[in-house]
Design a protein around this motif. Structure first.
Motif, mmCIF file in Angstrom:
data_model
loop_
_atom_site.group_PDB
_atom_site.id
_atom_site.type_symbol
_atom_site.label_atom_id
_atom_site.label_comp_id
_atom_site.label_asym_id
_atom_site.label_seq_id
_atom_site.Cartn_x
_atom_site.Cartn_y
_atom_site.Cartn_z
ATOM 1 N N UNK A 1 0.815 -1.209 0.000
ATOM 2 C CA UNK A 1 0.000 0.000 0.000
ATOM 3 C C UNK A 1 0.848 1.260 0.000
ATOM 4 N N UNK A 2 0.247 2.338 -0.425
ATOM 5 C CA UNK A 2 0.912 3.643 -0.466
ATOM 6 C C UNK A 2 -0.073 4.662 0.096
ATOM 7 N N UNK A 3 0.408 5.534 0.965
ATOM 8 C CA UNK A 3 -0.452 6.581 1.517
ATOM 9 C C UNK A 3 0.078 7.955 1.167
ATOM 10 N N UNK A 4 -0.865 8.831 0.864
ATOM 11 C CA UNK A 4 -0.562 10.227 0.566
ATOM 12 C C UNK A 4 -1.217 11.071 1.647
ATOM 13 N N UNK A 5 -0.518 12.084 2.092
ATOM 14 C CA UNK A 5 -1.025 12.955 3.151
ATOM 15 C C UNK A 5 -1.111 14.377 2.587
ATOM 16 N N UNK A 6 -2.210 15.040 2.880
ATOM 17 C CA UNK A 6 -2.382 16.445 2.508
ATOM 18 C C UNK A 6 -2.028 17.307 3.710
ATOM 19 N N UNK A 7 -1.254 18.344 3.443
ATOM 20 C CA UNK A 7 -0.860 19.297 4.487
ATOM 21 C C UNK A 7 -1.307 20.688 4.060
ATOM 22 N N UNK A 8 -1.848 21.427 5.000
ATOM 23 C CA UNK A 8 -2.111 22.843 4.799
ATOM 24 C C UNK A 8 -1.117 23.547 5.698
#
Length: 165
Positions: free
Chosen positions: A42-49
């Motif tokens: 699996x691969x996870x992407x994280x969004x940052x503000x």
């Protein structure tokens, strides 16, 4: 040596992450399952503000298909384009890994949301055949009650990028 991009306050950035505890925290807060997030393929992407994590999405791939899973944006940050950025990043990540089709499971509200990006209904049997061997699909087979509640969607991503396959 790890090189990290400096995050600018107010800027939305989506990047691959190994912070699975951060992903798990977001999923738990949203009432979503954390099962399988440590699955090695699996691969996870994280969004940052700025510096704050505000959303995440996972990808599970198998040959020329991928499953987008665990799309989450923290409640106070919704309706700001973060979900859209995560879907676009998941699409790019799946295509980069060789996928021609991107599948997902969705409930009613997510089903309508994802259709805005071009996802179309797909038979559950197709998803189970094409993505057999991925954590989410194999896990779903063991829970027939959840299978009947699933909306399955598919997006053709074979024409994404420079090379048309």
């Amino acid at each position: 040596m790890v090189i990290r991009r400096r995050r600018i306050e107010g800027e939305l950035v989506v990047e691959q992450t190994r912070d699975l505890s951060g992903v798990a925290t977001m999923l738990t807060a949203a009432g979503m399952t954390t099962e399988g997030i440590t699955w090695p393929a699996g691969c996870y992407l994280m969004a940052y503000l700025g510096r704050e994590p505000v959303g995440a999405v996972g990808i599970e791939t198998k040959v020329d298909a991928a499953l987008m899973r665990s799309l989450v944006v923290i409640e106070p940050m919704r309706r700001r384009g973060i979900g859209k950025a995560l879907v676009e990043a998941a699409r790019a990540a799946a295509h980069t890994r060789g996928a021609r089709r991107l599948y997902c499971f969705a409930d009613g509200a997510a089903n309508d949301y994802l259709k805005r990006f071009g996802f179309k209904p797909a038979p559950i049997g197709e998803v189970q055949t094409v993505l057999s061997g991925t954590f989410m699909v194999d896990n779903l087979r063991t829970q027939p009650d959840k299978t009947s509640q699933c909306h399955t969607l598919c997006l053709d991503i074979s024409h994404d990028g420079v090379v048309i396959r």
